[in-house]
Design a protein around this motif. Structure first.
Motif, PDB file in Angstrom:
ATOM      1  N   UNK A  12     -59.516  48.435 -21.607  1.00  0.00           N
ATOM      2  CA  UNK A  12     -59.249  48.737 -23.010  1.00  0.00           C
ATOM      3  C   UNK A  12     -59.877  47.713 -23.950  1.00  0.00           C
ATOM      4  N   UNK A  13     -60.051  46.473 -23.470  1.00  0.00           N
ATOM      5  CA  UNK A  13     -60.630  45.423 -24.301  1.00  0.00           C
ATOM      6  C   UNK A  13     -61.463  44.481 -23.435  1.00  0.00           C
ATOM      7  N   UNK A  14     -62.678  44.911 -23.048  1.00  0.00           N
ATOM      8  CA  UNK A  14     -63.510  44.102 -22.147  1.00  0.00           C
ATOM      9  C   UNK A  14     -64.183  42.936 -22.869  1.00  0.00           C
ATOM     10  N   UNK A  15     -63.661  41.743 -22.652  1.00  0.00           N
ATOM     11  CA  UNK A  15     -64.207  40.538 -23.265  1.00  0.00           C
ATOM     12  C   UNK A  15     -64.495  39.507 -22.175  1.00  0.00           C
ATOM     13  N   UNK A  16     -65.348  38.525 -22.474  1.00  0.00           N
ATOM     14  CA  UNK A  16     -65.608  37.457 -21.486  1.00  0.00           C
ATOM     15  C   UNK A  16     -64.341  36.712 -21.072  1.00  0.00           C
TER      16      UNK A  16
ATOM     17  N   UNK B 154     -72.969  42.437 -26.032  1.00  0.00           N
ATOM     18  CA  UNK B 154     -74.016  43.167 -25.331  1.00  0.00           C
ATOM     19  C   UNK B 154     -73.405  44.352 -24.578  1.00  0.00           C
ATOM     20  N   UNK B 155     -73.844  45.559 -24.924  1.00  0.00           N
ATOM     21  CA  UNK B 155     -73.252  46.767 -24.331  1.00  0.00           C
ATOM     22  C   UNK B 155     -73.483  46.847 -22.826  1.00  0.00           C
ATOM     23  N   UNK B 156     -74.622  46.338 -22.375  1.00  0.00           N
ATOM     24  CA  UNK B 156     -74.908  46.340 -20.938  1.00  0.00           C
ATOM     25  C   UNK B 156     -73.962  45.434 -20.183  1.00  0.00           C
ATOM     26  N   UNK B 157     -73.690  44.247 -20.740  1.00  0.00           N
ATOM     27  CA  UNK B 157     -72.768  43.320 -20.100  1.00  0.00           C
ATOM     28  C   UNK B 157     -71.339  43.881 -20.108  1.00  0.00           C
TER      29      UNK B 157
ATOM     30  N   UNK C  74     -67.388  48.018 -14.908  1.00  0.00           N
ATOM     31  CA  UNK C  74     -67.712  48.524 -13.573  1.00  0.00           C
ATOM     32  C   UNK C  74     -67.299  47.526 -12.501  1.00  0.00           C
ATOM     33  N   UNK C  75     -67.439  46.249 -12.813  1.00  0.00           N
ATOM     34  CA  UNK C  75     -67.090  45.221 -11.836  1.00  0.00           C
ATOM     35  C   UNK C  75     -65.606  45.244 -11.487  1.00  0.00           C
TER      36      UNK C  75
END
Length: 261
Positions: free
Chosen positions: A118-122, A153-156, A162-163
């Motif tokens: 829901x909130x993908x951050x580093x 970065x949308x790819x990251x 996915x990871x």
């Protein structure tokens, strides 16, 4: 030297036969190994079938050696039917306990995956890995550094989502195989019924009584299970489950006035 008993012999033959078929003829692990209840590949019959599969020859040999060493004496005392019931009771019980622990642990991972998605951050990825995927943390430091350097970065972002999903899928689809639960149940029964029998163990220069050997093994498995070493792929809680269900069954049998054969 006492001869091998019929039930022990049949169990040895079945385990060896399953190993040969699984290793060289047809893959049985995909269907018959015990999976997490979260896995789409889980079926209830796996609580029985997983006991007849082994991951390697060494795994098979260690379990069958324990069955060969301690099983016949128990079968002679109980009879074939009672021994076979004990074997399956402890083996299935081991799988149930392992699955219960697995359910608790994977529920937490599943919830963490949903929160991160829901909130993908580093920072969220670092938190997820430090709590649930510590053993592969260092192997992914390069990606973490890149993600932290460019958090939009949308790819990251897609790669991080996915990871965590891939990691969760690997957890719930990792199979459990082996007769270790039943063998540890046999070991527990031997220690309780023949506590003062002296055992001569490899690499131990003195005999050790069965009760002390069983107690040491049980405590070690309990410690190892909670320690959950990152490089350890041994299902310690399955071993503990076999010993626990053996203890429960023996206590129950001791309360019965009639024999069960």
């Amino acid at each position: 030297m006492l001869s091998i008993t019929p039930t022990v012999k049949n169990l040895l033959i079945l385990n060896i036969l399953f190993f040969v078929v699984d290793s060289y003829i047809f893959n049985l692990t995909n269907v018959f190994a015990l999976r997490s209840v979260f896995s789409p590949a889980f079926y209830p019959f796996q609580f029985v079938t997983y006991m007849f599969l082994h991951g390697s020859f060494g795994h098979l040999f260690s379990n069958m050696f324990g069955l060969f060493m301690f099983g016949p004496l128990l079968e002679r005392g109980w009879g074939p039917k009672k021994f076979l019931f004990f074997y399956f009771f402890t083996g299935i019980g081991a799988g149930i306990l392992f699955s219960g622990i697995d359910y608790f642990e994977n529920s937490q991972v599943r919830q963490a995956v949903e929160i991160f998605t829901q909130n993908p951050t580093p920072d969220g990825l670092v938190d997820f890995m430090s709590k649930h995927a510590e053993r592969i943390y260092e192997a992914n430091l390069d990606f973490l550094n890149k993600f932290e350097g460019n958090p939009t970065n949308s790819g990251y972002i897609q790669q991080s989502v996915e990871f965590v999903n891939s990691y969760y899928q690997s957890l719930i689809n990792t199979p459990l195989v082996g007769a270790s639960g039943a063998i540890f149940g046999i070991l527990m029964a031997f220690g309780l019924l023949f506590p003062n029998t002296e055992l001569f163990l490899l690499f131990v220069p003195f005999p050790i009584k069965a009760k002390y050997f069983v107690a040491f093994y049980g405590l070690y498995e309990l410690y190892a299970g909670f320690q959950n070493a990152q490089s350890d792929n041994v299902a310690h809680f399955a071993h503990i489950g076999g010993m626990l269900f053996a203890y429960i069954l023996l206590r129950y049998w001791n309360t019965q006035k009639t024999n069960f054969y």
